[in-house]
Write a protein that holds these residues in place. Structure first.
Motif, short mmCIF file in Angstrom:
data_model
loop_
_atom_site.label_atom_id
_atom_site.label_comp_id
_atom_site.label_asym_id
_atom_site.label_seq_id
_atom_site.Cartn_x
_atom_site.Cartn_y
_atom_site.Cartn_z
N GLY A 30 -0.02 -1.17 -3.92
CA GLY A 30 -0.69 -0.65 -2.74
C GLY A 30 0.21 -0.60 -1.52
O GLY A 30 1.36 -1.06 -1.53
N ALA A 31 -0.35 -0.05 -0.43
CA ALA A 31 0.43 0.13 0.81
C ALA A 31 -0.01 -0.81 1.92
O ALA A 31 0.54 -0.75 3.02
N HIS A 32 -0.98 -1.69 1.65
CA HIS A 32 -1.52 -2.55 2.70
C HIS A 32 -0.96 -3.96 2.59
O HIS A 32 -1.67 -4.92 2.31
N ASN A 33 0.34 -4.08 2.80
CA ASN A 33 1.01 -5.38 2.78
C ASN A 33 2.16 -5.34 3.77
O ASN A 33 2.62 -4.27 4.17
N PHE A 34 2.62 -6.54 4.17
CA PHE A 34 3.66 -6.67 5.18
C PHE A 34 4.94 -7.20 4.57
O PHE A 34 4.97 -7.66 3.42
N ALA A 35 6.01 -7.18 5.35
CA ALA A 35 7.31 -7.66 4.87
C ALA A 35 7.23 -9.10 4.40
O ALA A 35 7.85 -9.48 3.39
N VAL A 36 6.48 -9.94 5.11
CA VAL A 36 6.38 -11.35 4.73
C VAL A 36 5.71 -11.48 3.35
O VAL A 36 6.07 -12.36 2.56
N SER A 81 -13.33 -9.74 -3.40
CA SER A 81 -12.64 -8.54 -3.85
C SER A 81 -11.21 -8.42 -3.36
O SER A 81 -10.38 -7.78 -4.00
N GLY A 82 -10.89 -9.05 -2.21
CA GLY A 82 -9.61 -8.74 -1.59
C GLY A 82 -9.62 -7.32 -1.07
O GLY A 82 -10.67 -6.69 -0.90
N ILE A 83 -8.44 -6.78 -0.80
CA ILE A 83 -8.33 -5.41 -0.34
C ILE A 83 -8.63 -4.47 -1.50
O ILE A 83 -8.06 -4.61 -2.58
N PRO A 84 -9.53 -3.49 -1.32
CA PRO A 84 -9.87 -2.57 -2.42
C PRO A 84 -8.74 -1.56 -2.65
O PRO A 84 -8.83 -0.39 -2.30
N THR A 85 -7.68 -2.07 -3.27
CA THR A 85 -6.46 -1.29 -3.43
C THR A 85 -6.46 -0.54 -4.75
O THR A 85 -7.51 -0.31 -5.35
N ALA A 86 -5.28 -0.19 -5.24
CA ALA A 86 -5.12 0.69 -6.41
C ALA A 86 -5.98 0.25 -7.60
O ALA A 86 -6.00 -0.92 -7.96
N ARG A 116 -12.45 -2.08 5.34
CA ARG A 116 -13.37 -1.16 6.01
C ARG A 116 -12.64 0.09 6.49
O ARG A 116 -13.20 1.19 6.44
N THR A 117 -11.40 -0.08 6.93
CA THR A 117 -10.62 1.07 7.36
C THR A 117 -10.33 2.00 6.18
O THR A 117 -10.46 3.22 6.28
N MET A 118 -9.97 1.42 5.05
CA MET A 118 -9.65 2.21 3.85
C MET A 118 -10.87 2.95 3.32
O MET A 118 -10.74 4.05 2.76
N LEU A 119 -12.05 2.35 3.47
CA LEU A 119 -13.25 2.91 2.85
C LEU A 119 -14.00 3.89 3.75
O LEU A 119 -15.00 4.46 3.35
N ARG A 120 -13.49 4.08 4.96
CA ARG A 120 -14.13 5.00 5.88
C ARG A 120 -14.25 6.39 5.25
O ARG A 120 -13.31 6.88 4.64
N GLY A 121 -15.38 7.00 5.37
CA GLY A 121 -15.56 8.33 4.81
C GLY A 121 -16.22 8.34 3.46
O GLY A 121 -16.53 9.42 2.94
N ASN A 122 -16.46 7.15 2.86
CA ASN A 122 -17.17 7.09 1.58
C ASN A 122 -18.49 6.36 1.81
O ASN A 122 -18.54 5.14 1.84
N PRO A 123 -19.59 7.09 1.99
CA PRO A 123 -20.86 6.46 2.34
C PRO A 123 -21.47 5.62 1.23
O PRO A 123 -22.41 4.86 1.49
N SER A 124 -20.92 5.71 0.04
CA SER A 124 -21.47 4.95 -1.09
C SER A 124 -20.74 3.63 -1.31
O SER A 124 -21.01 2.93 -2.29
#
Length: 266
Positions: A30-36, A81-86, A116-124
């Motif tokens: 996924g793309a939602h991680n930092f250098a640390v 769930s953690g981040i709803p990634t790949a 919540r930011t990733m899931l924006r636009g999916n009302p389901s």
């Protein structure tokens, strides 16, 4: 479905130390991680085959979700769930049936904000900030009330979350409270860390995680079985997660450190 590009949210200083959800995101591509997170992940992988473990667990989750959909489940509650990634639940479920609804649950504010930011636009699909150990807070949340009808069968996923519950948390009792709220025909999907097959590897994993992240508990098959009380297990029952309708024999050790099962409430 329109794919919305990732948009970063403020982590309020959370980028300064590794984060479990972002580590999972990194291991899954996924793309939602930092250098640390990336630096810690690379060091961690030198000690134990973490990436392989995470990827096998995600493969189990995907197989289990597909089976749930095949069995008529159209709504899912993903606890811890953690981040709803790949390869996340709603992607797998909605690929099989676009009418599927999913609520993700995590207790970490930064993780929930990313989700919540990733899931924006999916009302389901929605994400709840709550602790799995507080079923009332989860089940009474506005998101669950809006998207899930608990009078109908639901798929409840506890994939990789139960090791974060200590024995004092009484995980079997926590699961029983969710079971009480589930309609007949509902499915429970569980995976759990175990030292039954690779005790030295798992002991090292538990030690490193306790020192740097959130402590986890590895449990034996006999410890996990009470969690599944009240559910009829689908074949092949409680087995190593990679062997649950899946990937075959072990080769690196990572395939042997998690049990998996899917049960149906009668």
């Amino acid at each position: 479905m329109v794919q919305i590009p990732p948009r970063w949210v403020s982590a309020s200083g959370d980028a300064e130390r590794p984060n479990v959800a972002r580590l999972y995101d990194y291991y899954l591509g996924g793309a939602h991680n930092f250098a640390v997170d990336r630096a810690f992940a690379e060091q961690f992988t030198k000690l134990v085959p973490t990436a392989e473990m995470v990827q096998h667990t995600r493969s189990f989750l995907r197989r289990a979700v597909r089976v749930c959909v095949e069995n008529g489940i159209r709504q899912f509650l993903d606890l811890g769930s953690g981040i709803p990634t790949a390869g996340n639940v709603h992607e797998v479920a909605q690929q099989a049936d676009p009418t599927c609804r999913v609520v993700y649950v995590d207790n970490e504010p930064a993780t929930v904000a990313h989700g919540r930011t990733m899931l924006r636009g999916n009302p389901s699909v929605a994400m709840v900030e709550a602790d799995v150990r507080d079923p009332d807070a989860v089940l009474c949340s506005p998101e669950v009330r809006r998207l899930l009808d608990l009078s109908e069968p639901v798929g409840v996923l506890m994939v990789g979350i139960l090791p974060y519950l200590s024995d004092d948390d009484r995980p079997a009792e926590v699961v029983a409270r969710y079971r009480a709220a589930m309609a007949p025909g509902s499915h429970l999907v569980v995976s759990h860390l175990t030292a039954d097959v690779q005790p030295e590897l798992v002991e090292k994993l538990v030690a490193v995680v306790a020192e740097a992240l959130t402590p986890v508990v590895a449990r034996s098959r006999s410890d996990i079985e009470p969690v599944l009380a009240g559910f009829d297990l689908l074949e092949p029952g409680l087995v190593l997660a990679t062997r649950w309708r899946g990937e075959g024999e072990a080769s690196t050790g990572a395939e042997t450190i998690n049990y998996g099962a899917v049960g149906v409430k009668s």
